[in-house]
Design an enzyme around this catalytic site. Structure first.
Site, PDB file in Angstrom:
ATOM      1  N   TYR A  73     -15.339   3.017  11.132  1.00  0.00           N
ATOM      2  CA  TYR A  73     -15.507   3.963  10.902  1.00  0.00           C
ATOM      3  C   TYR A  73     -16.687   4.709  10.640  1.00  0.00           C
ATOM      4  CZ  TYR A  73     -14.733   9.291   9.069  1.00  0.00           C
ATOM      5  OH  TYR A  73     -13.965  10.546   8.966  1.00  0.00           O
ATOM      6  N   ASP A  94     -20.453  -7.544  14.344  1.00  0.00           N
ATOM      7  CA  ASP A  94     -18.345  -6.946  14.189  1.00  0.00           C
ATOM      8  C   ASP A  94     -17.327  -7.859  14.824  1.00  0.00           C
ATOM      9  OD1 ASP A  94     -16.150  -5.652  13.690  1.00  0.00           O
ATOM     10  OD2 ASP A  94     -17.333  -3.713  13.228  1.00  0.00           O
ATOM     11  N   SER A 107     -18.868   2.056  -3.159  1.00  0.00           N
ATOM     12  CA  SER A 107     -17.058   3.328  -3.099  1.00  0.00           C
ATOM     13  C   SER A 107     -16.919   3.798  -4.836  1.00  0.00           C
ATOM     14  CB  SER A 107     -15.724   2.551  -3.233  1.00  0.00           C
ATOM     15  OG  SER A 107     -14.696   2.675  -3.657  1.00  0.00           O
ATOM     16  N   THR A 120     -14.972   3.717  -6.142  1.00  0.00           N
ATOM     17  CA  THR A 120     -13.685   3.448  -6.993  1.00  0.00           C
ATOM     18  C   THR A 120     -14.108   3.008  -8.624  1.00  0.00           C
ATOM     19  OG1 THR A 120     -11.775   1.622  -6.398  1.00  0.00           O
ATOM     20  CG2 THR A 120     -13.500   1.631  -5.549  1.00  0.00           C
ATOM     21  N   TYR A 176      -9.703  -5.003  -4.211  1.00  0.00           N
ATOM     22  CA  TYR A 176     -10.767  -4.165  -3.680  1.00  0.00           C
ATOM     23  C   TYR A 176     -11.696  -3.834  -4.041  1.00  0.00           C
ATOM     24  CZ  TYR A 176     -12.862  -0.360  -1.383  1.00  0.00           C
ATOM     25  OH  TYR A 176     -13.852   0.042  -0.109  1.00  0.00           O
ATOM     26  N   LYS A 223     -16.022  -5.065  -4.548  1.00  0.00           N
ATOM     27  CA  LYS A 223     -17.275  -3.857  -4.676  1.00  0.00           C
ATOM     28  C   LYS A 223     -18.250  -3.563  -6.031  1.00  0.00           C
ATOM     29  CE  LYS A 223     -16.697  -2.026  -0.575  1.00  0.00           C
ATOM     30  NZ  LYS A 223     -17.419  -2.637   0.378  1.00  0.00           N
ATOM     31  N   ARG A 253      -9.788  15.403  -4.905  1.00  0.00           N
ATOM     32  CA  ARG A 253     -10.833  14.378  -4.577  1.00  0.00           C
ATOM     33  C   ARG A 253     -12.920  15.244  -3.417  1.00  0.00           C
ATOM     34  NH1 ARG A 253      -7.599  12.147  -6.803  1.00  0.00           N
ATOM     35  NH2 ARG A 253      -6.556   9.786  -6.183  1.00  0.00           N
TER      36      ARG A 253
HETATM   37  P1  NAD Z   1     -13.510   0.154   8.810  1.00  0.00           P
HETATM   38  O1  NAD Z   1     -12.567  -0.795   8.860  1.00  0.00           O
HETATM   39  O2  NAD Z   1     -13.491   1.514   9.795  1.00  0.00           O
HETATM   40  O3  NAD Z   1     -15.294  -0.408   9.010  1.00  0.00           O
HETATM   41  C1  NAD Z   1     -15.078  -1.546   9.075  1.00  0.00           C
HETATM   42  C2  NAD Z   1     -15.619  -2.826   9.977  1.00  0.00           C
HETATM   43  O4  NAD Z   1     -16.689  -3.888   9.207  1.00  0.00           O
HETATM   44  C3  NAD Z   1     -14.520  -3.281  11.508  1.00  0.00           C
HETATM   45  O5  NAD Z   1     -15.446  -2.283  12.676  1.00  0.00           O
HETATM   46  C4  NAD Z   1     -14.200  -4.492  10.878  1.00  0.00           C
HETATM   47  O6  NAD Z   1     -13.930  -5.053  12.271  1.00  0.00           O
HETATM   48  C5  NAD Z   1     -15.653  -4.671  10.301  1.00  0.00           C
HETATM   49  N1  NAD Z   1     -15.233  -6.294   9.829  1.00  0.00           N
HETATM   50  C6  NAD Z   1     -14.777  -6.303   8.960  1.00  0.00           C
HETATM   51  N2  NAD Z   1     -15.025  -7.415   8.316  1.00  0.00           N
HETATM   52  C7  NAD Z   1     -15.493  -7.770   9.275  1.00  0.00           C
HETATM   53  C8  NAD Z   1     -16.814  -9.402   8.670  1.00  0.00           C
HETATM   54  N3  NAD Z   1     -16.615 -10.011   7.767  1.00  0.00           N
HETATM   55  N4  NAD Z   1     -16.987  -9.834   9.775  1.00  0.00           N
HETATM   56  C9  NAD Z   1     -18.065  -8.795  11.238  1.00  0.00           C
HETATM   57  N5  NAD Z   1     -17.230  -8.018  10.862  1.00  0.00           N
HETATM   58  C10 NAD Z   1     -16.294  -7.632  10.058  1.00  0.00           C
HETATM   59  O7  NAD Z   1     -14.704   0.651   7.182  1.00  0.00           O
HETATM   60  P2  NAD Z   1     -15.179   1.898   6.712  1.00  0.00           P
HETATM   61  O8  NAD Z   1     -14.066   3.068   6.299  1.00  0.00           O
HETATM   62  O9  NAD Z   1     -16.220   2.070   8.299  1.00  0.00           O
HETATM   63  O10 NAD Z   1     -15.786   1.217   5.859  1.00  0.00           O
HETATM   64  C11 NAD Z   1     -16.711   0.832   5.436  1.00  0.00           C
HETATM   65  C12 NAD Z   1     -17.719   0.578   4.796  1.00  0.00           C
HETATM   66  O11 NAD Z   1     -17.665   0.854   3.216  1.00  0.00           O
HETATM   67  C13 NAD Z   1     -16.143  -0.146   4.005  1.00  0.00           C
HETATM   68  O12 NAD Z   1     -17.691  -2.341   3.509  1.00  0.00           O
HETATM   69  C14 NAD Z   1     -15.514   0.067   2.961  1.00  0.00           C
HETATM   70  O13 NAD Z   1     -15.122  -0.966   1.796  1.00  0.00           O
HETATM   71  C15 NAD Z   1     -16.643   1.146   2.660  1.00  0.00           C
HETATM   72  N6  NAD Z   1     -15.990   2.401   2.224  1.00  0.00           N
HETATM   73  C16 NAD Z   1     -15.201   2.872   2.745  1.00  0.00           C
HETATM   74  C17 NAD Z   1     -14.216   3.900   2.682  1.00  0.00           C
HETATM   75  C18 NAD Z   1     -13.664   5.123   2.946  1.00  0.00           C
HETATM   76  O14 NAD Z   1     -13.001   5.592   2.861  1.00  0.00           O
HETATM   77  N7  NAD Z   1     -13.542   4.940   4.325  1.00  0.00           N
HETATM   78  C19 NAD Z   1     -14.719   4.324   1.100  1.00  0.00           C
HETATM   79  C20 NAD Z   1     -15.891   3.493   0.386  1.00  0.00           C
HETATM   80  C21 NAD Z   1     -16.835   3.162   0.591  1.00  0.00           C
HETATM   81  N1  UDP Z   2      -1.643  12.005  -0.920  1.00  0.00           N
HETATM   82  C1  UDP Z   2      -1.042  12.137  -1.219  1.00  0.00           C
HETATM   83  N2  UDP Z   2      -0.428  11.717   0.702  1.00  0.00           N
HETATM   84  C2  UDP Z   2      -0.002  10.904   1.266  1.00  0.00           C
HETATM   85  C3  UDP Z   2      -2.194  10.514   0.563  1.00  0.00           C
HETATM   86  C4  UDP Z   2      -2.662  10.722   0.117  1.00  0.00           C
HETATM   87  O1  UDP Z   2      -0.700  13.146  -1.809  1.00  0.00           O
HETATM   88  O2  UDP Z   2      -0.323  10.533   1.910  1.00  0.00           O
HETATM   89  C5  UDP Z   2      -3.276  12.279  -2.005  1.00  0.00           C
HETATM   90  C6  UDP Z   2      -3.484  11.027  -3.100  1.00  0.00           C
HETATM   91  O3  UDP Z   2      -2.091  10.828  -3.778  1.00  0.00           O
HETATM   92  C7  UDP Z   2      -4.316  11.675  -3.368  1.00  0.00           C
HETATM   93  C8  UDP Z   2      -5.800  12.773  -2.512  1.00  0.00           C
HETATM   94  O4  UDP Z   2      -4.343  12.608  -1.524  1.00  0.00           O
HETATM   95  O5  UDP Z   2      -5.051  12.400  -5.042  1.00  0.00           O
HETATM   96  C9  UDP Z   2      -6.531  11.283  -1.923  1.00  0.00           C
HETATM   97  O6  UDP Z   2      -5.540  10.445  -1.179  1.00  0.00           O
HETATM   98  P1  UDP Z   2      -7.216   9.191   0.096  1.00  0.00           P
HETATM   99  O7  UDP Z   2      -5.667   8.176  -0.091  1.00  0.00           O
HETATM  100  O8  UDP Z   2      -7.296   9.799   0.759  1.00  0.00           O
HETATM  101  O9  UDP Z   2      -8.331   9.155  -0.763  1.00  0.00           O
HETATM  102  P2  UDP Z   2      -7.851   7.901  -2.565  1.00  0.00           P
HETATM  103  O10 UDP Z   2      -6.852   8.246  -2.751  1.00  0.00           O
HETATM  104  O11 UDP Z   2      -8.153   6.502  -2.069  1.00  0.00           O
HETATM  105  O12 UDP Z   2      -9.534   8.680  -2.993  1.00  0.00           O
END
Ligand code: NAD
Ligand code: UDP
Length: 335
Positions: free
Chosen positions: A11, A31, A124, A126, A148, A152, A230
């Site tokens: 993504y 990937d 993140s 988090t 998770y 990080k 958020r």
């Molecule tokens: P995603 O799952 O869509 O993308 C991750 C990609 O990495 C996937 O295409 C997967 O196939 C690939 N992948 C995973 N492990 C692999 C490996 N060992 N070798 C090769 N490819 C591998 O996730 P995303 O939402 O695009 O997230 C990308 C990064 O951002 C992640 O590290 C995630 O933890 C971090 N992140 C995401 C969010 C979010 O809300 N989406 C928030 C904070 C941090």
């Molecule tokens: N949330 C919700 N219903 C859902 C998914 C999420 O009420 O089906 C709420 C969740 O409790 C949080 C906010 O929406 O307050 C964002 O949640 P999300 O999982 O998207 O992000 P994160 O909690 O990881 O920041």
């Protein structure tokens, strides 16, 4: 610059590839497609009218990673590849620790071997745990409630330790808040597996009548309307943050929040989605989701001052672009 993007079919990675290519950089993606599809790469090429060199490899395979580096002279690496489902990480801790940490260590090691000096890492919000909002980069990190989050925190520490012993190795840790939305083409977006865990894709599926109603996790938080708050950020704003992080030469370890700095409640997001699409989102209240915090939003001054980056796209644009992608998926499955 020639940039290696791990997890570039995912993504955030795929949208970042667009931003990098549009800024004139060349992109190599690795990937193993465990959570994505090869066609995403083709779509990015279609959108940008540029080519991407793609390697189907697992980043925890050191031999394979070495081979990729030996074929290129990368100016930098952006490491997105990782597992990201918080709930799943509680049940599969070993998979999360192994994949997320070993991948970071191998990439850093191979960067050092091949003299690649710039490493951008996906972290993140988090990692802030239950600190007081707004979260600022200088805060002491508090324990996260799941493996998770711990991956990080640990990856950040490993990279900071490496930057400490070698000043020419530049590490940029980007702490994402809540990425949502999709590219305006409607060709790529977030593709959750099964029933979405995250709020925005869940709302989109309710709007599309794939799901009956939204379950709001708690309406008794100490927030503006009792629902969780958020910092939602448009995926293309986030993507552009990576381009600036890569282009800016910074020594040592650097950390930036990427968010809007604005907190939005669940009810406010539903309101924005309804306004953007003209659709009604039915919802019910259920009990709080374990591990959730009341509020999470960023202080974004550092990225503004040092990277010259601010998130520009509105909540309405985030909803509109999510919806465009959602319905484009339907059209495809109707064919
Ligand atoms: P995603 O799952 O869509 O993308 C991750 C990609 O990495 C996937 O295409 C997967 O196939 C690939 N992948 C995973 N492990 C692999 C490996 N060992 N070798 C090769 N490819 C591998 O996730 P995303 O939402 O695009 O997230 C990308 C990064 O951002 C992640 O590290 C995630 O933890 C971090 N992140 C995401 C969010 C979010 O809300 N989406 C928030 C904070 C941090
Ligand atoms: N949330 C919700 N219903 C859902 C998914 C999420 O009420 O089906 C709420 C969740 O409790 C949080 C906010 O929406 O307050 C964002 O949640 P999300 O999982 O998207 O992000 P994160 O909690 O990881 O920041």
């Amino acid at each position: 610059m020639e940039i290696l993007v791990t997890g570039g079919a995912g993504y955030i990675g795929s949208h970042t590839c667009i931003a990098l290519l549009e800024a004139g950089h060349s992109v190599v993606v690795v990937d193993d497609l465990r959570n994505s599809r090869a066609e995403i790469i083709e779509k990015v090429e279609r959108i940008t009218k540029k080519k991407i060199q793609f390697y189907l490899i697992d980043v925890t395979n050191e031999v394979a990673v070495n081979e990729v580096f030996s074929n290129h002279s990368f100016d930098g690496v952006i490491h997105f590849a990782g597992l990201k489902a918080v709930g799943e990480s509680v049940n599969q801790p070993l998979d999360y620790y192994y994949n997320n940490i070993v991948s970071t260590m191998i990439l850093a090691k191979v960067c050092k071997k091949y003299g690649v000096k710039k490493f951008v890492f996906s972290s993140s919000a988090t990692v802030y745990g239950e600190n007081k909002v707004p979260f600022i980069e200088t805060m002491e990190l508090l324990p996260t409630t799941n493996p998770y989050g711990e991956t990080k925190v640990m990856s950040e520490r490993i990279l900071a330790d490496l930057a400490r012993i070698d000043e020419s190795f530049s590490v940029v840790v980007l702490r994402y808040f809540n990425p949502v939305g999709a590219h305006t083409s409607g060709l790529i977006g977030e593709l959750p597996n099964g029933i979405p865990n995250n709020l925005m894709p869940y709302i989109a599926q309710v709007a599309d009548k794939e799901l009956d109603n939204l379950k709001i996790y708690g309406n008794d938080y100490p927030t503006i309307d009792g629902t969780g708050v958020r910092d939602y950020i448009h995926i293309m704003d986030l993507a552009e943050g990576h381009v600036l992080a890569m282009e800016k030469v910074v020594e040592g370890a650097n950390i930036y929040n990427l968010g809007t700095g604005i907190g939005t409640s669940v009810l406010q997001l539903i309101g924005a989605f309804e306004k953007a699409t003209g659709l009604k989102i039915p919802y019910i209240y259920v009990k709080r989701r374990p591990g959730d915090i009341a509020e999470c939003y960023a202080n974004v001054n550092k990225a503004k001052e040092e990277l010259n980056w601010v998130a520009k796209r509105s909540l309405i644009e985030m909803c509109r672009d999510t919806w465009r992608f959602q319905i484009s998926q339907n059209k495809k499955s109707d064919l």
